[in-house]
Design an enzyme around this catalytic site. Structure first.
Site, PDB file in Angstrom:
ATOM      1  N   GLU A  33      -5.592 -12.870 -51.749  1.00 15.18           N
ATOM      2  CA  GLU A  33      -6.800 -13.623 -51.385  1.00 15.18           C
ATOM      3  C   GLU A  33      -7.070 -14.715 -52.410  1.00 15.18           C
ATOM      4  O   GLU A  33      -7.388 -15.857 -52.059  1.00 15.18           O
ATOM      5  CB  GLU A  33      -7.980 -12.658 -51.300  1.00 15.18           C
ATOM      6  CG  GLU A  33      -9.314 -13.313 -51.030  1.00 15.18           C
ATOM      7  CD  GLU A  33     -10.470 -12.350 -51.288  1.00 15.18           C
ATOM      8  OE1 GLU A  33     -11.574 -12.838 -51.579  1.00 15.18           O
ATOM      9  OE2 GLU A  33     -10.258 -11.119 -51.221  1.00 15.18           O
ATOM     10  N   ASP A  37      -6.923 -18.641 -51.372  1.00 19.10           N
ATOM     11  CA  ASP A  37      -8.119 -19.482 -51.505  1.00 19.10           C
ATOM     12  C   ASP A  37      -7.764 -20.836 -52.122  1.00 19.10           C
ATOM     13  O   ASP A  37      -8.219 -21.892 -51.659  1.00 19.10           O
ATOM     14  CB  ASP A  37      -9.155 -18.750 -52.369  1.00 19.10           C
ATOM     15  CG  ASP A  37     -10.381 -19.595 -52.649  1.00 19.10           C
ATOM     16  OD1 ASP A  37     -11.099 -19.940 -51.697  1.00 19.10           O
ATOM     17  OD2 ASP A  37     -10.611 -19.933 -53.830  1.00 19.10           O
ATOM     18  N   GLU A 108      -7.565 -15.671 -46.066  1.00 15.49           N
ATOM     19  CA  GLU A 108      -7.088 -16.237 -47.331  1.00 15.49           C
ATOM     20  C   GLU A 108      -5.896 -15.450 -47.860  1.00 15.49           C
ATOM     21  O   GLU A 108      -4.932 -16.029 -48.372  1.00 15.49           O
ATOM     22  CB  GLU A 108      -8.227 -16.255 -48.353  1.00 15.49           C
ATOM     23  CG  GLU A 108      -9.319 -17.257 -48.015  1.00 15.49           C
ATOM     24  CD  GLU A 108     -10.510 -17.186 -48.939  1.00 15.49           C
ATOM     25  OE1 GLU A 108     -11.262 -18.171 -49.001  1.00 15.49           O
ATOM     26  OE2 GLU A 108     -10.705 -16.133 -49.593  1.00 15.49           O
TER      27      GLU A 108
END
Length: 217
Positions: A33, A37, A108
């Site tokens: 994640e 991102d 993400e």
């Protein structure tokens, strides 16, 4: 699932890891994640820079903010049916339908896993595929500013102090209750309730803007 997301993994362990929430296992998608991102932000910035060559930095930033916010990511996740494949702990299943973070974080993580399985060009191609309609419909506009930003700017323009946000967490409902105090002496109060703290703040700020608009009539 791979047909739906538009990418076939060489190493399917990356795909599985991206779908594992921290409530399910200590080996989970949090690091993916984090990686996804950053890649998402870069890809969307690059796309906006190319699509709007004569748009100023402020509008580009606001459009980017709209495109990478949790609600947009959650919408994309639902479009590809990601919710059907997530691994969640028993206690988290109850809140799944109410918390956008499950889906947005997993998108993400999926981006991070595709990058590790391929390269930056491949993952950008997938991101642009998912975002095709969103990028087509977004336009440079002051309306892209979120409610908190617009409230802050209005108060600053009229030489008033910034709003004060007071947060309360309600454990049994897993909700955030936010009070937004604004105006002279912070005499006006609006509230916002959501399963996400930032969303609750935005709701309370939007309420404040509605009051200000009504008073101006």
């Amino acid at each position: 699932m791979q047909n739906i997301i538009g990418y076939s993994f060489n190493n399917r362990s990356f795909l599985k890891l991206s779908l594992i929430h921290k409530s399910y296992s200590n080996i989970n998608n949090e690091k993916l994640e984090f990686l996804g991102d950053s890649i998402l932000g870069l890809s969307i910035s690059n796309a906006l820079f190319s699509l709007f060559p004569f748009t100023n930095e402020g509008n580009l930033s606001r459009m980017k903010s709209v495109l990478i916010q949790k609600s947009t990511l959650s919408s994309i996740a639902r479009n590809i049916g990601l919710q059907k494949f997530l691994y969640l702990g028993r206690n988290e299943v109850f809140f799944f339908g109410r918390r956008e973070s499950f889906l947005s974080n997993s998108i993400e993580a999926l981006i991070g896993s595709i990058y590790l399985d391929s390269d930056i060009e491949s993952v950008e191609r997938i991101i642009l595929l998912w975002y095709k309609n969103y990028l087509y419909n977004i336009k440079p506009s002051e309306k892209n500013k979120d409610s908190k930003s617009r409230l802050q700017e209005y108060l600053q323009k009229h030489y008033l102090k910034p709003p004060k946000y007071i947060s309360y967490f309600i454990p049994d409902k897993y909700e955030f209750y936010i009070e937004c105090k604004f105006g002279k002496g912070k005499s006006m109060i609006t509230t916002g309730i959501s399963y996400n703290k930032k969303n609750a703040e935005q709701i309370s700020a939007y309420g404040a803007l509605k009051i200000i608009k009504a008073l101006k009539k």
